[in-house]
Design a protein around this motif. Structure first.
Motif, PDB file in Angstrom:
ATOM      1  N   ARG A 176       0.825  -1.217   0.000  1.00 10.24           N
ATOM      2  CA  ARG A 176       0.000   0.000   0.000  1.00 10.24           C
ATOM      3  C   ARG A 176       0.860   1.270   0.000  1.00 10.24           C
ATOM      4  N   LEU A 177       1.892   1.247  -0.819  1.00  8.10           N
ATOM      5  CA  LEU A 177       2.765   2.404  -0.972  1.00  8.10           C
ATOM      6  C   LEU A 177       2.163   3.353  -2.003  1.00  8.10           C
ATOM      7  N   PRO A 178       2.549   4.629  -1.972  1.00 12.79           N
ATOM      8  CA  PRO A 178       2.099   5.530  -3.037  1.00 12.79           C
ATOM      9  C   PRO A 178       2.643   5.044  -4.379  1.00 12.79           C
ATOM     10  N   ASP A 179       1.888   5.275  -5.436  1.00 16.22           N
ATOM     11  CA  ASP A 179       2.285   4.763  -6.751  1.00 16.22           C
ATOM     12  C   ASP A 179       3.670   5.238  -7.176  1.00 16.22           C
ATOM     13  N   VAL A 180       4.076   6.432  -6.758  1.00 18.51           N
ATOM     14  CA  VAL A 180       5.395   6.950  -7.155  1.00 18.51           C
ATOM     15  C   VAL A 180       6.531   6.117  -6.570  1.00 18.51           C
ATOM     16  N   ALA A 181       6.245   5.288  -5.564  1.00 20.67           N
ATOM     17  CA  ALA A 181       7.280   4.430  -4.985  1.00 20.67           C
ATOM     18  C   ALA A 181       7.735   3.365  -5.986  1.00 20.67           C
ATOM     19  N   TYR A 182       6.959   3.160  -7.028  1.00 20.59           N
ATOM     20  CA  TYR A 182       7.331   2.194  -8.070  1.00 20.59           C
ATOM     21  C   TYR A 182       8.749   2.443  -8.572  1.00 20.59           C
ATOM     22  N   TRP A 183       9.108   3.701  -8.705  1.00 16.82           N
ATOM     23  CA  TRP A 183      10.418   4.057  -9.251  1.00 16.82           C
ATOM     24  C   TRP A 183      11.537   3.908  -8.222  1.00 16.82           C
ATOM     25  N   ARG A 184      11.203   3.561  -7.009  1.00 23.14           N
ATOM     26  CA  ARG A 184      12.215   3.395  -5.959  1.00 23.14           C
ATOM     27  C   ARG A 184      12.436   1.917  -5.623  1.00 23.14           C
ATOM     28  N   VAL A 185      11.907   1.045  -6.430  1.00 18.54           N
ATOM     29  CA  VAL A 185      12.061  -0.397  -6.220  1.00 18.54           C
ATOM     30  C   VAL A 185      12.887  -0.966  -7.364  1.00 18.54           C
ATOM     31  N   ASP A 186      14.009  -1.578  -7.043  1.00 18.69           N
ATOM     32  CA  ASP A 186      14.853  -2.220  -8.050  1.00 18.69           C
ATOM     33  C   ASP A 186      14.663  -3.734  -7.987  1.00 18.69           C
ATOM     34  N   VAL A 187      14.427  -4.341  -9.123  1.00 14.93           N
ATOM     35  CA  VAL A 187      14.250  -5.786  -9.202  1.00 14.93           C
ATOM     36  C   VAL A 187      15.213  -6.321 -10.263  1.00 14.93           C
ATOM     37  N   PRO A 188      16.262  -7.023  -9.864  1.00 13.55           N
ATOM     38  CA  PRO A 188      17.221  -7.553 -10.830  1.00 13.55           C
ATOM     39  C   PRO A 188      16.701  -8.814 -11.499  1.00 13.55           C
ATOM     40  N   PRO A 189      17.320  -9.246 -12.596  1.00 14.53           N
ATOM     41  CA  PRO A 189      16.956 -10.528 -13.177  1.00 14.53           C
ATOM     42  C   PRO A 189      17.068 -11.641 -12.134  1.00 14.53           C
ATOM     43  N   LEU A 190      16.092 -12.489 -12.086  1.00 11.44           N
ATOM     44  CA  LEU A 190      15.985 -13.591 -11.130  1.00 11.44           C
ATOM     45  C   LEU A 190      15.810 -13.126  -9.689  1.00 11.44           C
ATOM     46  N   GLY A 191      15.478 -11.843  -9.503  1.00 13.32           N
ATOM     47  CA  GLY A 191      15.174 -11.360  -8.160  1.00 13.32           C
ATOM     48  C   GLY A 191      13.935 -12.044  -7.620  1.00 13.32           C
ATOM     49  N   ARG A 192      13.896 -12.224  -6.309  1.00 18.77           N
ATOM     50  CA  ARG A 192      12.803 -12.969  -5.686  1.00 18.77           C
ATOM     51  C   ARG A 192      12.246 -12.219  -4.488  1.00 18.77           C
ATOM     52  N   VAL A 193      10.925 -12.269  -4.330  1.00 18.29           N
ATOM     53  CA  VAL A 193      10.273 -11.762  -3.124  1.00 18.29           C
ATOM     54  C   VAL A 193       9.224 -12.775  -2.680  1.00 18.29           C
ATOM     55  N   GLU A 194       8.863 -12.717  -1.416  1.00 21.00           N
ATOM     56  CA  GLU A 194       7.788 -13.551  -0.887  1.00 21.00           C
ATOM     57  C   GLU A 194       6.742 -12.643  -0.253  1.00 21.00           C
ATOM     58  N   LEU A 195       5.497 -12.908  -0.555  1.00 21.76           N
ATOM     59  CA  LEU A 195       4.390 -12.164   0.017  1.00 21.76           C
ATOM     60  C   LEU A 195       3.416 -13.148   0.658  1.00 21.76           C
ATOM     61  N   SER A 196       2.939 -12.797   1.822  1.00 19.25           N
ATOM     62  CA  SER A 196       1.912 -13.615   2.463  1.00 19.25           C
ATOM     63  C   SER A 196       0.811 -12.686   2.945  1.00 19.25           C
ATOM     64  N   GLY A 197      -0.425 -13.109   2.805  1.00 17.60           N
ATOM     65  CA  GLY A 197      -1.508 -12.205   3.167  1.00 17.60           C
ATOM     66  C   GLY A 197      -2.821 -12.898   3.406  1.00 17.60           C
ATOM     67  N   PHE A 198      -3.702 -12.127   4.000  1.00 18.00           N
ATOM     68  CA  PHE A 198      -5.047 -12.600   4.311  1.00 18.00           C
ATOM     69  C   PHE A 198      -5.966 -11.390   4.356  1.00 18.00           C
ATOM     70  N   ASP A 199      -7.115 -11.502   3.691  1.00 19.10           N
ATOM     71  CA  ASP A 199      -8.118 -10.450   3.706  1.00 19.10           C
ATOM     72  C   ASP A 199      -7.556  -9.105   3.234  1.00 19.10           C
ATOM     73  N   GLY A 200      -6.742  -9.130   2.187  1.00 17.77           N
ATOM     74  CA  GLY A 200      -6.243  -7.906   1.584  1.00 17.77           C
ATOM     75  C   GLY A 200      -5.046  -7.267   2.263  1.00 17.77           C
ATOM     76  N   ARG A 201      -4.544  -7.880   3.305  1.00 18.36           N
ATOM     77  CA  ARG A 201      -3.380  -7.332   3.997  1.00 18.36           C
ATOM     78  C   ARG A 201      -2.187  -8.239   3.730  1.00 18.36           C
ATOM     79  N   TRP A 202      -1.117  -7.650   3.191  1.00 15.39           N
ATOM     80  CA  TRP A 202       0.033  -8.429   2.756  1.00 15.39           C
ATOM     81  C   TRP A 202       1.279  -8.065   3.548  1.00 15.39           C
ATOM     82  N   ASN A 203       2.099  -9.084   3.788  1.00 18.29           N
ATOM     83  CA  ASN A 203       3.394  -8.883   4.423  1.00 18.29           C
ATOM     84  C   ASN A 203       4.493  -9.299   3.458  1.00 18.29           C
ATOM     85  N   LEU A 204       5.579  -8.567   3.471  1.00 17.67           N
ATOM     86  CA  LEU A 204       6.754  -8.888   2.666  1.00 17.67           C
ATOM     87  C   LEU A 204       7.722  -9.691   3.521  1.00 17.67           C
TER      88      LEU A 204
END
Length: 207
Positions: free
Chosen positions: A147-175
């Protein structure tokens, strides 16, 4: 009985010709990875483009093409070098880099991509899953999930083969950050979802 949370491991596809050339990706962007092996380690979803499906095969994932994980549509900029576009359309590039709602290329806006990934996350079933998609999609997914502001998109770097995990319930997500790698002192899989993930490095596919 309590409802189960959804948990997804999201992987960005491997290096491509567009990444190497600092160009906007196109639908036929060529994936630069060694040939895939024959061992299937798990199942998952992947963006419908070959660079995602090919990465999934290389990782040993039997993936089903998921249109919801498709890349951002960059319109007439697709396949062109960033420097070339910036020289020809400087105002358009500036707008694209500062306004998430801008569509100077005539395709999909960053804001639209973020909203699309929010809908995709909302449709995940309970339990564990794995997805291989595009760096831009991973970025948008993180912005939406946290739930970051949309402009935060430009502050996230994702390299090739980069990985993240997200877990959530009822619309609330944790990184959840990966717990493997040389600085962690031990390699770790994902509790059986992807046991060989710690072996991946960019050196595996650099020419």
């Amino acid at each position: 009985m309590a409802a189960r949370a959804a948990r997804v491991i999201v992987v960005a596809h491997g290096r491509t010709a567009a990444v190497r050339a600092a160009a906007f990706p196109s639908p036929d962007d060529v994936l630069e990875l060694p040939p895939a092996g024959d061992v299937v380690k798990g199942e998952g979803r992947a963006g419908p483009e070959e660079r995602c499906l090919g990465t999934a095969r290389w990782l040993g994932v039997a993936a089903v093409a998921d249109p919801g994980l498709r890349d951002c549509d960059l319109g007439r900029w697709r396949g062109r070098a960033f420097a070339e576009v910036a020289a020809e359309e400087p105002e358009g590039v500036r707008a694209w880099l500062s306004d998430p709602g801008a569509v100077p290329h005539g395709g999909e806006s960053v804001a639209g991509l973020i909203a699309r990934m929010g809908e995709w996350l909302g449709g995940l079933p309970p339990g564990r899953s794995l997805a291989v998609t595009h760096p831009a999609v991973v970025r948008a997914m993180l912005v939406s999930a946290l739930r970051l502001p949309d402009v935060a998109y430009w502050r996230v770097d994702v390299p090739p083969l980069g990985r993240v995990e997200l877990s959530g319930f009822d619309g609330r997500w944790n990184l959840r950050l990966p717990q493997w790698g040389p600085l962690m002192g031990a390699s770790r899989g994902s509790e059986g979802i992807f046991p060989d993930f710690s072996a991946i490095s960019e050196g595996d596919f650099e020419g």
